[in-house]
Design an enzyme around this catalytic site. Structure first.
Site, PDB file in Angstrom:
ATOM      1  CE  LYS A   1      39.324  46.852  44.381  1.00  0.00           C
ATOM      2  NZ  LYS A   1      40.197  48.044  44.407  1.00  0.00           N
TER       3      LYS A   1
ATOM      4  CE1 TYR B   1      40.075  43.361  43.594  1.00  0.00           C
ATOM      5  CE2 TYR B   1      38.056  42.938  42.384  1.00  0.00           C
ATOM      6  CZ  TYR B   1      39.232  43.656  42.542  1.00  0.00           C
ATOM      7  OH  TYR B   1      39.541  44.663  41.650  1.00  0.00           O
TER       8      TYR B   1
ATOM      9  CB  SER C   1      36.152  46.315  41.341  1.00  0.00           C
ATOM     10  OG  SER C   1      35.877  45.270  40.427  1.00  0.00           O
TER      11      SER C   1
ATOM     12  CG  ASP D   1      52.803  48.435  52.494  1.00  0.00           C
ATOM     13  OD1 ASP D   1      51.578  48.479  52.221  1.00  0.00           O
ATOM     14  OD2 ASP D   1      53.337  47.453  53.057  1.00  0.00           O
TER      15      ASP D   1
HETATM   16  N1  LIG Z   1      42.370  45.030  36.033  1.00  0.00           N
HETATM   17  C1  LIG Z   1      41.058  45.045  36.162  1.00  0.00           C
HETATM   18  O1  LIG Z   1      40.318  44.498  35.329  1.00  0.00           O
HETATM   19  C2  LIG Z   1      40.420  45.781  37.318  1.00  0.00           C
HETATM   20  C3  LIG Z   1      39.029  45.845  37.356  1.00  0.00           C
HETATM   21  C4  LIG Z   1      38.411  46.528  38.403  1.00  0.00           C
HETATM   22  C5  LIG Z   1      39.176  47.157  39.378  1.00  0.00           C
HETATM   23  N2  LIG Z   1      40.523  47.073  39.330  1.00  0.00           N
HETATM   24  C6  LIG Z   1      41.266  47.770  40.374  1.00  0.00           C
HETATM   25  O2  LIG Z   1      42.113  48.734  39.779  1.00  0.00           O
HETATM   26  C7  LIG Z   1      43.270  48.945  40.593  1.00  0.00           C
HETATM   27  C8  LIG Z   1      44.532  48.742  39.773  1.00  0.00           C
HETATM   28  O3  LIG Z   1      44.531  47.409  39.268  1.00  0.00           O
HETATM   29  P1  LIG Z   1      45.474  46.901  38.083  1.00  0.00           P
HETATM   30  O4  LIG Z   1      44.647  46.055  37.207  1.00  0.00           O
HETATM   31  O5  LIG Z   1      46.251  48.032  37.510  1.00  0.00           O
HETATM   32  O6  LIG Z   1      46.410  45.920  38.934  1.00  0.00           O
HETATM   33  P2  LIG Z   1      48.003  45.776  38.934  1.00  0.00           P
HETATM   34  O7  LIG Z   1      48.270  44.544  39.716  1.00  0.00           O
HETATM   35  O8  LIG Z   1      48.531  45.899  37.547  1.00  0.00           O
HETATM   36  O9  LIG Z   1      48.464  47.073  39.739  1.00  0.00           O
HETATM   37  C9  LIG Z   1      48.275  47.225  41.125  1.00  0.00           C
HETATM   38  C10 LIG Z   1      49.451  48.008  41.666  1.00  0.00           C
HETATM   39  O10 LIG Z   1      49.239  48.217  43.072  1.00  0.00           O
HETATM   40  C11 LIG Z   1      50.479  48.021  43.731  1.00  0.00           C
HETATM   41  N3  LIG Z   1      50.266  47.657  45.137  1.00  0.00           N
HETATM   42  C12 LIG Z   1      49.866  46.462  45.628  1.00  0.00           C
HETATM   43  N4  LIG Z   1      49.836  46.499  46.970  1.00  0.00           N
HETATM   44  C13 LIG Z   1      50.222  47.749  47.336  1.00  0.00           C
HETATM   45  C14 LIG Z   1      50.395  48.408  48.585  1.00  0.00           C
HETATM   46  N5  LIG Z   1      50.223  47.746  49.743  1.00  0.00           N
HETATM   47  N6  LIG Z   1      50.798  49.704  48.591  1.00  0.00           N
HETATM   48  C15 LIG Z   1      51.007  50.361  47.425  1.00  0.00           C
HETATM   49  N7  LIG Z   1      50.897  49.786  46.208  1.00  0.00           N
HETATM   50  C16 LIG Z   1      50.487  48.493  46.166  1.00  0.00           C
HETATM   51  C17 LIG Z   1      51.159  46.912  42.953  1.00  0.00           C
HETATM   52  O11 LIG Z   1      52.561  46.867  43.170  1.00  0.00           O
HETATM   53  C18 LIG Z   1      50.791  47.258  41.512  1.00  0.00           C
HETATM   54  O12 LIG Z   1      51.740  48.093  40.897  1.00  0.00           O
HETATM   55  C19 LIG Z   1      43.135  47.969  41.765  1.00  0.00           C
HETATM   56  O13 LIG Z   1      42.573  48.628  42.873  1.00  0.00           O
HETATM   57  C20 LIG Z   1      42.184  46.922  41.226  1.00  0.00           C
HETATM   58  O14 LIG Z   1      41.510  46.249  42.252  1.00  0.00           O
HETATM   59  C21 LIG Z   1      41.172  46.400  38.323  1.00  0.00           C
END
Ligand SMILES: NC(=O)c1ccc[n+]([C@@H]2O[C@H](COP(=O)([O-])OP(=O)(O)OC[C@H]3O[C@@H](n4cnc5c(N)ncnc54)[C@H](O)[C@@H]3O)[C@@H](O)[C@H]2O)c1
Length: 262
Positions: free
Chosen positions: A158, A154, A141, A56
């Site tokens: 970011k 958010y 992001s 975490d």
């Molecule tokens: N999906 C998108 O379009 C998008 C766009 C821009 C940025 N992002 C960023 O990319 C990253 C990954 O996003 P994603 O789309 O794969 O989301 P996701 O929800 O599929 O994956 C996020 C992962 O982080 C883990 N997590 C959450 N809180 C946590 C903590 N306290 N400690 C450790 N792990 C933790 C979750 O269990 C999950 O497996 C994030 O930082 C997100 O903000 C995503």
């Protein structure tokens, strides 16, 4: 040897696949241990080397122990990818109008997206600096470059990741450590599926669409009209982690089909 947080999620899995293709040994961490284990099993099944870690990132002690555990289980640590992130609390409400945004969502986004990045960087930096080579790559992001009115909390979190990365890049540079951010655009993942359901109920013209159709609606508004895959982000991470990127630091690389051009 690389540590990837949030490795059980959509983008984390893609980052892991791309770093494994480069021959890196991986520590795949997630707050959901089963997610980390599934990611590690996939990499090992494909012939790569990966260990799973429950972590975490909002807990300083866990971040410090994770760095020690990775160094002892993999034999070192060179690349840290802060990918764990959340769009808000489990009861997420969109922030449009701002009156609807909850303190719970603000705090959840800042705890994981900002404090989590700080804590793991603080734990890993002394080791990277001591070996005079290291890469820190923080997943921000597109919303951190161009605030979205539906997710102001958010977006702000970011943007904080980008500025924190710049500040740290300056401190780490004399020690051979680079620090960069990547700003992904639209990746179909559990995070987006959740967001699409909320957008459908709130934004005009989206009622009756499936979550995937809501996502496609936003993709169609980008110049290249292409969604990003987890591997699109993963390849950018692999580049920034490589020797080819040795003179790049303090940057925030957009991987977003040209949606933001400043
Ligand atoms: N999906 C998108 O379009 C998008 C766009 C821009 C940025 N992002 C960023 O990319 C990253 C990954 O996003 P994603 O789309 O794969 O989301 P996701 O929800 O599929 O994956 C996020 C992962 O982080 C883990 N997590 C959450 N809180 C946590 C903590 N306290 N400690 C450790 N792990 C933790 C979750 O269990 C999950 O497996 C994030 O930082 C997100 O903000 C995503």
């Amino acid at each position: 040897m690389a540590l990837v947080t949030g490795a059980g999620g959509g983008i984390g899995r893609g980052i892991a696949r791309c770093l494994a293709e480069e021959g890196m040994a991986l520590a795949l961490a997630d707050v959901v241990p089963a997610g980390a284990e599934a990611a590690a099993a996939e990499i090992e099944g494909g012939g790569g080397r990966a260990v799973a870690l429950g972590l975490d990132v909002t807990r300083a002690g866990e971040c410090r122990s994770a760095v020690e555990e990775v160094r002892s289980r993999l034999g070192g640590l060179h690349v840290v990818v802060n990918n764990a992130g959340v769009i808000g609390s489990p009861n997420l409400k969109l922030g449009l109008p701002l009156a609807d945004l909850t303190e719970e969502d603000w705090d959840a986004a800042y705890a994981v997206n900002v404090k989590g990045v700080f804590l793991l960087c603080q734990a890993a930096l002394p080791h990277l600096q001591a070996q005079r080579w290291g890469r820190i790559i923080n997943i921000s992001s597109r919303a951190g470059r161009d605030g979205r009115e539906t997710i102001p909390h958010y977006s702000a979190s970011k943007a904080a990741v980008i500025i924190f990365s710049q500040a740290l890049a300056r401190e780490a540079a004399p020690h051979g450590v680079t620090v960069n951010a990547i700003c992904p655009g639209l990746i179909w993942s559990p995070m987006w599926e959740r967001l699409a359901q909320l957008y459908r109920g709130k934004l005009p013209g989206l009622a009756g669409l499936s979550p995937r159709e809501v996502f496609d609606h936003f993709v169609a508004q980008t110049p290249l009209r292409r969604e990003q895959t987890p591997e699109d982000v993963g390849r950018a991470v692999a580049f920034l982690a490589s020797e080819d990127a040795r003179t790049i630091t303090g940057q925030a690389l957009l991987v977003d089909s040209g949606a933001v051009m400043h």
